[in-house]
Design a protein around this motif. Sequence first.
Motif, mmCIF file in Angstrom:
data_model
loop_
_atom_site.group_PDB
_atom_site.id
_atom_site.type_symbol
_atom_site.label_atom_id
_atom_site.label_comp_id
_atom_site.label_asym_id
_atom_site.label_seq_id
_atom_site.Cartn_x
_atom_site.Cartn_y
_atom_site.Cartn_z
ATOM 1 N N ALA A 88 0.827 -1.203 0.000
ATOM 2 C CA ALA A 88 0.000 0.000 0.000
ATOM 3 C C ALA A 88 0.862 1.254 0.000
ATOM 4 O O ALA A 88 0.562 2.239 -0.676
ATOM 5 C CB ALA A 88 -0.932 -0.009 1.214
ATOM 6 N N TYR A 132 -4.660 0.910 0.643
ATOM 7 C CA TYR A 132 -4.111 2.099 -0.032
ATOM 8 C C TYR A 132 -5.156 3.217 -0.076
ATOM 9 O O TYR A 132 -4.857 4.371 0.220
ATOM 10 C CB TYR A 132 -3.674 1.730 -1.451
ATOM 11 N N ARG A 136 -4.509 6.827 1.418
ATOM 12 C CA ARG A 136 -4.241 7.872 0.418
ATOM 13 C C ARG A 136 -5.043 9.128 0.713
ATOM 14 O O ARG A 136 -4.608 10.231 0.391
ATOM 15 C CB ARG A 136 -4.576 7.349 -0.989
#
Length: 340
Positions: A88, A132, A136
């Motif tokens: 990730a 992820y 993010r």
Amino acid sequence: MARNEQLIRQHKLLQLLEYSHFGRTLDELRGDLVLDLGLTNLHERTVRRDVEALQAAGFDIQNETVERGKVYKLGQNNKGVHEVGLSASEMIALSIGRELLYPLVGTQYWRGIETFWNKVQEAVPDGVFDHYSRYRKTLHVFGGPSKSYENHEGMLKTINRAIVEHRVVEVEYESVGKPASTRRIEPYGLAVYQSSIYVVAAAPEVTEPSERLRNWKLDRFRHATALDEYFKPDPSIELSKHLGKSIGIFSGEDPTMVQIRLGQRAAAYVREDPWHPEQKLESHEDGSTMMTIPASHPREVLPKVLSLGADAEVISPPIFREAVAEAVQKMAASYAASSV
């Protein structure tokens, strides 16, 4: 030179076949190659020979006859060759890099970035992608460019080909405040600086070795044609060293060392966000700091010094100090002339 051109064509052929889900005819492949590589002409027989050479090298390129003719496409044996295993955190790093490269939107580089990013998303397990996606959202990239080079895609392809093949390029170049003129350049590479793309190229008419290599802003290109004329690259030229000699894009063989007196706040800012890897800061007893930094043109120093206001003063050399002083005087006169 011919061998080099063949390798470039075959590499591009593999990319075209990879992107096509329904296959491409030889004529379609020929048209795509002419467009993407900036070729002036290409015969269908040459494309057929390139396809056969790739098949002989072991690539699973199959063909079938459909309504529009015989089409070629990659077979199952070539599927999955781009699968990758990513964490990730590696995906976060890739996505940040992708956002920082937005000036390349619309160019062949951006298509490569996007196709790779799509492959990454398809290849990683769902759990990794979900992880992820959550993290993010905690990191935002902003303050980036508001322009792209989509309208320069054709010229970029021409220039890229000329760089690889060491071909002279004839360009119509329009500097700010000057009429467009036709120039001949010998391109060595491309550079991205503050969201703008520059062509690093030599000017053949310049005989002084230290002055031949210059940086030409792609925004100012109105036309570019790769000529059937080749140049011999100078083996002593190192683009990374050339581009790293100054704080801006105006590079030269012998940059000028500029001295700038900084107040405490300005010095703190410069320590946080250095202007150049080789800058030197010397603290004085009165609280000021003397910064010494390489620059090739006053225009590189001017906006940086002005952004610090009265907390920064160019001391030497005189030409740099005078350039800043002139700009400050003109600004003061404009503000003093009238108040609205």
